[in-house]
Design a protein around this motif. Structure first.
Motif, PDB file in Angstrom:
ATOM      1  N   GLU A 178       0.827  -1.199   0.000  1.00  0.00           N
ATOM      2  CA  GLU A 178       0.000   0.000   0.000  1.00  0.00           C
ATOM      3  C   GLU A 178       0.865   1.254   0.000  1.00  0.00           C
TER       4      GLU A 178
ATOM      5  N   ASN B   6       8.775   7.958  -9.006  1.00  0.00           N
ATOM      6  CA  ASN B   6       7.704   7.967  -9.988  1.00  0.00           C
ATOM      7  C   ASN B   6       8.253   8.464 -11.316  1.00  0.00           C
TER       8      ASN B   6
ATOM      9  N   SER C 175      -1.362   9.955  -6.797  1.00  0.00           N
ATOM     10  CA  SER C 175      -1.883   8.651  -6.399  1.00  0.00           C
ATOM     11  C   SER C 175      -0.724   7.748  -6.019  1.00  0.00           C
TER      12      SER C 175
ATOM     13  N   LEU D 287      -0.286   4.641  -7.511  1.00  0.00           N
ATOM     14  CA  LEU D 287      -0.331   3.561  -8.491  1.00  0.00           C
ATOM     15  C   LEU D 287       1.058   2.954  -8.656  1.00  0.00           C
ATOM     16  N   GLY D 288       1.191   1.710  -8.292  1.00  0.00           N
ATOM     17  CA  GLY D 288       2.502   1.078  -8.274  1.00  0.00           C
ATOM     18  C   GLY D 288       3.209   1.063  -9.608  1.00  0.00           C
ATOM     19  N   TYR D 289       2.438   0.939 -10.702  1.00  0.00           N
ATOM     20  CA  TYR D 289       3.076   0.834 -12.010  1.00  0.00           C
ATOM     21  C   TYR D 289       3.746   2.127 -12.447  1.00  0.00           C
ATOM     22  N   GLU D 290       3.457   3.229 -11.760  1.00  0.00           N
ATOM     23  CA  GLU D 290       4.098   4.490 -12.104  1.00  0.00           C
ATOM     24  C   GLU D 290       5.477   4.615 -11.471  1.00  0.00           C
TER      25      GLU D 290
END
Length: 126
Positions: free
Chosen positions: A46, A99, A107, A109-112
């Motif tokens: 998280e 990031n 946010s 968002l892990g993929y960033e």
């Protein structure tokens, strides 16, 4: 080689404080939003907090709002997560990452995020 390293974790009693540090090697944090994440056993990773590169704005997860503070130490090219009023639920491995898609935190968002470190263990005893 581009990588980041977290430090500062440890064992602390509930109500105590810890100061985590995240520092890069092979690049500068100045141009990136930097996020802190955590993963507890049996739970998904998280987002905890993020500090923007563009304007220094910050965001926090509801669970840590008012207890954690994220900041930059530009002299050391590091990002600090000051954690206070720690609770047993804060027990987790804490990671930082850069990031690569945004300079401003919006946010978790892990993929960033990329250049994840190995993490540092935080254990809060009751």
């Amino acid at each position: 080689e581009v990588q980041v390293a977290e430090s500062g974790g440890g064992l602390v009693q509930a109500g105590g404080s810890l100061r985590l540090s995240c520092a890069p090697s092979g690049f500068s944090f100045d141009d990136y939003a930097i996020g802190w994440f955590r993963k507890a056993p049996g739970k998904e990773r998280e987002g905890v907090s993020c500090i923007s590169a563009s304007d220094g704005s910050t965001i926090y997860a509801d669970a840590v709002q008012g207890r954690f503070t994220i900041s930059r130490d530009r002299a050391k090219n590091a990002v600090i997560l000051q954690m206070s009023s720690l609770k047993p639920d804060d027990t987790a491995v804490y990671y930082c990452a850069a990031n690569l898609m945004r300079r401003r935190c919006t946010s978790f968002l892990g993929y960033e995020y990329a250049y994840w470190g190995q993490g540092t263990q935080v254990t809060v005893s009751s």
